[in-house]
Scaffold this active site. Structure first.
Site, PDB file in Angstrom:
ATOM      1  N   CYS A  20       6.720   7.789   1.609  1.00 27.57           N
ATOM      2  CA  CYS A  20       5.596   6.941   2.018  1.00 27.57           C
ATOM      3  C   CYS A  20       4.383   7.270   1.160  1.00 27.57           C
ATOM      4  O   CYS A  20       4.230   8.397   0.692  1.00 27.57           O
ATOM      5  CB  CYS A  20       5.293   7.191   3.496  1.00 27.57           C
ATOM      6  SG  CYS A  20       3.821   6.339   4.119  1.00 27.57           S
ATOM      7  N   SER A  32       1.422   7.800   2.036  1.00 25.58           N
ATOM      8  CA  SER A  32       0.468   8.754   2.630  1.00 25.58           C
ATOM      9  C   SER A  32       0.650  10.178   2.099  1.00 25.58           C
ATOM     10  O   SER A  32      -0.326  10.933   1.995  1.00 25.58           O
ATOM     11  CB  SER A  32       0.574   8.755   4.155  1.00 25.58           C
ATOM     12  OG  SER A  32       0.278   7.483   4.670  1.00 25.58           O
ATOM     13  N   HIS A  38      -1.391  10.467  -0.847  1.00 21.83           N
ATOM     14  CA  HIS A  38      -2.816  10.655  -0.528  1.00 21.83           C
ATOM     15  C   HIS A  38      -3.112  12.144  -0.339  1.00 21.83           C
ATOM     16  O   HIS A  38      -4.182  12.619  -0.702  1.00 21.83           O
ATOM     17  CB  HIS A  38      -3.198   9.883   0.733  1.00 21.83           C
ATOM     18  CG  HIS A  38      -3.292   8.394   0.539  1.00 21.83           C
ATOM     19  ND1 HIS A  38      -4.001   7.822  -0.490  1.00 21.83           N
ATOM     20  CD2 HIS A  38      -2.775   7.359   1.247  1.00 21.83           C
ATOM     21  CE1 HIS A  38      -3.918   6.506  -0.403  1.00 21.83           C
ATOM     22  NE2 HIS A  38      -3.166   6.192   0.642  1.00 21.83           N
ATOM     23  N   HIS A  97       6.665  12.893   5.937  1.00 17.40           N
ATOM     24  CA  HIS A  97       6.376  12.615   7.348  1.00 17.40           C
ATOM     25  C   HIS A  97       7.207  11.458   7.864  1.00 17.40           C
ATOM     26  O   HIS A  97       6.933  10.929   8.929  1.00 17.40           O
ATOM     27  CB  HIS A  97       4.880  12.344   7.534  1.00 17.40           C
ATOM     28  CG  HIS A  97       4.440  11.083   6.861  1.00 17.40           C
ATOM     29  ND1 HIS A  97       4.237  11.001   5.510  1.00 17.40           N
ATOM     30  CD2 HIS A  97       4.231   9.852   7.342  1.00 17.40           C
ATOM     31  CE1 HIS A  97       3.907   9.771   5.193  1.00 17.40           C
ATOM     32  NE2 HIS A  97       3.896   9.040   6.288  1.00 17.40           N
ATOM     33  N   CYS A 125       8.059   6.091  10.096  1.00 16.34           N
ATOM     34  CA  CYS A 125       6.686   5.711   9.712  1.00 16.34           C
ATOM     35  C   CYS A 125       6.599   4.259   9.279  1.00 16.34           C
ATOM     36  O   CYS A 125       6.003   3.442   9.952  1.00 16.34           O
ATOM     37  CB  CYS A 125       6.122   6.608   8.606  1.00 16.34           C
ATOM     38  SG  CYS A 125       4.517   5.995   8.004  1.00 16.34           S
TER      39      CYS A 125
HETATM   40  N1  LIG Z   1      -2.247   3.519   9.289  1.00 20.59           N
HETATM   41  C1  LIG Z   1      -1.098   4.157   9.305  1.00 20.59           C
HETATM   42  O1  LIG Z   1      -0.586   4.556  10.365  1.00 20.59           O
HETATM   43  C2  LIG Z   1      -0.366   4.377   8.032  1.00 20.59           C
HETATM   44  C3  LIG Z   1       0.942   4.881   8.053  1.00 20.59           C
HETATM   45  C4  LIG Z   1       1.627   5.002   6.841  1.00 20.59           C
HETATM   46  C5  LIG Z   1       1.038   4.645   5.661  1.00 20.59           C
HETATM   47  N2  LIG Z   1      -0.257   4.195   5.667  1.00 20.59           N
HETATM   48  C6  LIG Z   1      -0.930   3.770   4.431  1.00 20.59           C
HETATM   49  O2  LIG Z   1      -0.521   2.434   4.157  1.00 20.59           O
HETATM   50  C7  LIG Z   1      -0.681   2.191   2.741  1.00 20.59           C
HETATM   51  C8  LIG Z   1       0.605   1.569   2.203  1.00 20.59           C
HETATM   52  O3  LIG Z   1       1.651   2.540   2.170  1.00 20.59           O
HETATM   53  P1  LIG Z   1       3.047   2.226   1.433  1.00 20.59           P
HETATM   54  O4  LIG Z   1       3.898   3.422   1.591  1.00 20.59           O
HETATM   55  O5  LIG Z   1       3.545   0.898   1.848  1.00 20.59           O
HETATM   56  O6  LIG Z   1       2.516   2.137  -0.091  1.00 20.59           O
HETATM   57  P2  LIG Z   1       3.212   1.497  -1.408  1.00 20.59           P
HETATM   58  O7  LIG Z   1       2.516   2.132  -2.544  1.00 20.59           O
HETATM   59  O8  LIG Z   1       4.676   1.573  -1.292  1.00 20.59           O
HETATM   60  O9  LIG Z   1       2.827  -0.052  -1.321  1.00 20.59           O
HETATM   61  C9  LIG Z   1       1.533  -0.539  -1.598  1.00 20.59           C
HETATM   62  C10 LIG Z   1       1.647  -1.937  -2.208  1.00 20.59           C
HETATM   63  O10 LIG Z   1       0.316  -2.471  -2.347  1.00 20.59           O
HETATM   64  C11 LIG Z   1       0.262  -3.219  -3.532  1.00 20.59           C
HETATM   65  N3  LIG Z   1      -1.150  -3.383  -3.905  1.00 20.59           N
HETATM   66  C12 LIG Z   1      -1.969  -2.458  -4.454  1.00 20.59           C
HETATM   67  N4  LIG Z   1      -3.209  -2.989  -4.591  1.00 20.59           N
HETATM   68  C13 LIG Z   1      -3.160  -4.256  -4.113  1.00 20.59           C
HETATM   69  C14 LIG Z   1      -4.121  -5.307  -3.966  1.00 20.59           C
HETATM   70  N5  LIG Z   1      -5.387  -5.146  -4.329  1.00 20.59           N
HETATM   71  N6  LIG Z   1      -3.714  -6.482  -3.417  1.00 20.59           N
HETATM   72  C15 LIG Z   1      -2.431  -6.654  -3.020  1.00 20.59           C
HETATM   73  N7  LIG Z   1      -1.482  -5.688  -3.135  1.00 20.59           N
HETATM   74  C16 LIG Z   1      -1.846  -4.512  -3.667  1.00 20.59           C
HETATM   75  C17 LIG Z   1       1.109  -2.430  -4.499  1.00 20.59           C
HETATM   76  O11 LIG Z   1       1.558  -3.234  -5.594  1.00 20.59           O
HETATM   77  C18 LIG Z   1       2.256  -1.974  -3.610  1.00 20.59           C
HETATM   78  O12 LIG Z   1       3.327  -2.900  -3.623  1.00 20.59           O
HETATM   79  C19 LIG Z   1      -1.034   3.554   2.133  1.00 20.59           C
HETATM   80  O13 LIG Z   1      -2.452   3.632   1.995  1.00 20.59           O
HETATM   81  C20 LIG Z   1      -0.560   4.529   3.180  1.00 20.59           C
HETATM   82  O14 LIG Z   1      -1.219   5.764   3.092  1.00 20.59           O
HETATM   83  C21 LIG Z   1      -0.948   4.049   6.822  1.00 20.59           C
HETATM   84 ZN   LIG Z   2       3.788   7.064   6.256  1.00 23.05          ZN
END
Ligand SMILES: NC(=O)c1ccc[n+]([C@@H]2O[C@H](COP(=O)([O-])OP(=O)(O)OC[C@H]3O[C@@H](n4cnc5c(N)ncnc54)[C@H](O)[C@@H]3O)[C@@H](O)[C@H]2O)c1
Ligand SMILES: [Zn+2]
Ligand SMILES: [Zn+2]
Length: 370
Positions: free
Chosen positions: A40, A42, A45, A61, A167
């Site tokens: 993931c 995160s 990050h 996680h 997650c």
């Molecule tokens: N709130 C929560 O509970 C929680 C839980 C898990 C992950 N997250 C967060 O969610 C986010 C996504 O995680 P992930 O594992 O899917 O990441 P990932 O990197 O697999 O996917 C992110 C996607 O966003 C796209 N992207 C980047 N900038 C963009 C923009 N300006 N417009 C449109 N698309 C864009 C990328 O091309 C990519 O496909 C991360 O910030 C992660 O930390 C939050």
């Molecule tokens: Zn996650």
């Protein structure tokens, strides 16, 4: 016992694979043999220092595995149980758990410190005490975790797929179904199609949205979104805005779900502009903890009665929603196999994150070797 694990020592440095010492389970704790761990964003990050965690920390996680041993007082799981870990523990009795809001359980306070209740560090090694990401640290062959992080699942579920329900799936799915409260006929825009966003697409579609608009600059992501329930896909927010205005006859979307890898004011503003009166903007993606990622005209928010909401773990209750979501996988209503792009060994974890950052994967999964 010994366990091989992926550790971050310093923000910005490569993740290191190390052999560490693992203590046995104490009161309320269980020993888990992790079989799989999802990659993931995160964890990145933490590795990049966006999320300031106590270091060293064993990353990971999103995890699934088998319970090997339980400590005194453990009632939720037993040896041999197959479990999916929840990245937020749930105590069951704090005011949040007791009111059906397990994702903000008070026990979540130390997920970035990485120790178990009572500042207990089951993992030690050459650099002292090691925290575990979200108190689970799934990039390790074994872990000693609180029983409040483990959710028993059906024995016949394939753990290599079920792992995503630790997650990415509940976070994305719940961002649509719970936080945005998507209703039949809605128009929903999802920004960023990674492991989280693809499940927001699936959730919005299952909840009955008429239009599901996926926005991602990458072609492979847009294709996957169209395969799994999006009705439209665009490379930029500007293109999506034009189409949303047209398809809603100027009314705007009902909700915008922001699941980009690194949240910023530009994407929040794009989501805010895409929703119409009474629309909801859901912030799921993260950035540095204190970064001002929201810069919006508040008077428009008021006059258009828009709202901006944060969503953690998709506002799901792990004890109920992890089995529920897996039930939808079993019935074929939710796809998991299709969102795993590639698997990696633990030693390939840096490569896995390079692939994530390069946008190659919808989700990558580490397959543990024992
Ligand atoms: N709130 C929560 O509970 C929680 C839980 C898990 C992950 N997250 C967060 O969610 C986010 C996504 O995680 P992930 O594992 O899917 O990441 P990932 O990197 O697999 O996917 C992110 C996607 O966003 C796209 N992207 C980047 N900038 C963009 C923009 N300006 N417009 C449109 N698309 C864009 C990328 O091309 C990519 O496909 C991360 O910030 C992660 O930390 C939050
Ligand atoms: Zn996650
Ligand atoms: Zn609680």
């Amino acid at each position: 016992m010994k366990t091989r694990a992926a550790v971050v020592y310093e923000p910005g440095k490569r993740i290191e694979i190390e052999e560490l010492d693992l203590d046995g389970p104490r009161e309320g704790e269980v020993l888990i043999r992790y079989t799989h761990a999802g990659l993931c964003h995160s964890d990145i990050h933490v590795a990049h220092g966006d999320l300031e965690a106590r270091l060293p920390m064993v990353l990971g996680h999103e995890g699934a595995g088998i319970i090997e041993e339980v400590g005194p007082g453990v009632t939720r799981v037993a040896p041999g149980d197959h479990v999916v870990c929840s990245f937020i523990p749930n105590c069951g009795v704090c005011r949040y758990c007791a009111t059906g809001r397990q994702s903000i359980c008070d026990m979540g306070a130390t997920i970035l410190e990485g120790y178990l209740p009572g500042e207990r560090f089951p993992i030690t090694g050459p650099r002292g005490q090691y925290g575990a990401m979200c108190m689970i640290g799934t990039f390790s062959q074994y872990g000693v975790i609180s029983q409040t992080s483990a959710i028993k699942v059906d024995d016949d579920l394939p753990l290599d797929k079920a792992v995503l329900v630790g997650c990415g799936v509940p976070t994305g799915w719940g961002s649509a179904v719970n936080t945005a409260n998507v209703a039949p006929g809605d128009t929903v825009a999802v920004y960023g199609v990674g492991g989280i966003g693809i499940n927001a697409v699936q959730g919005a579609r299952y909840a009955g949205a008429k239009n599901v608009i996926a926005i991602d600059p990458l072609e492979n992501k847009r294709e996957k979104a169209m395969e799994l329930g999006a009705t439209h896909a665009f490379a930029t927010a500007a293109e999506a805005q034009e189409a949303i205005t047209e398809m809603t006859r100027g009314q705007g979307a009902d909700s915008a779900i922001l699941t980009v890898g690194l949240m910023d004011a530009e994407v929040v503003t794009a989501g805010f502009n895409a929703v119409g009166k009474g629309g909801v903007v859901v912030l799921t993606g993260l950035n540095k903890v204190m970064a001002p990622t929201i810069q919006l005209p508040g008077t428009i928010l008021t006059l258009f009665r828009k709202s901006v909401k944060g969503s953690l773990f998709g506002d799901c209750n792990p004890t109920v929603d992890i089995p529920k979501i897996l039930g939808l996988y079993q019935s074929g209503d939710l796809k998991l196999d299709e969102i795993i792009t590639r698997t990696y060994t633990l030693d390939e974890v840096n490569e896995g994150y390079d692939d994530l950052l390069a946008g190659k994967n919808v989700r990558g999964v580490v397959v543990h070797e024992h």
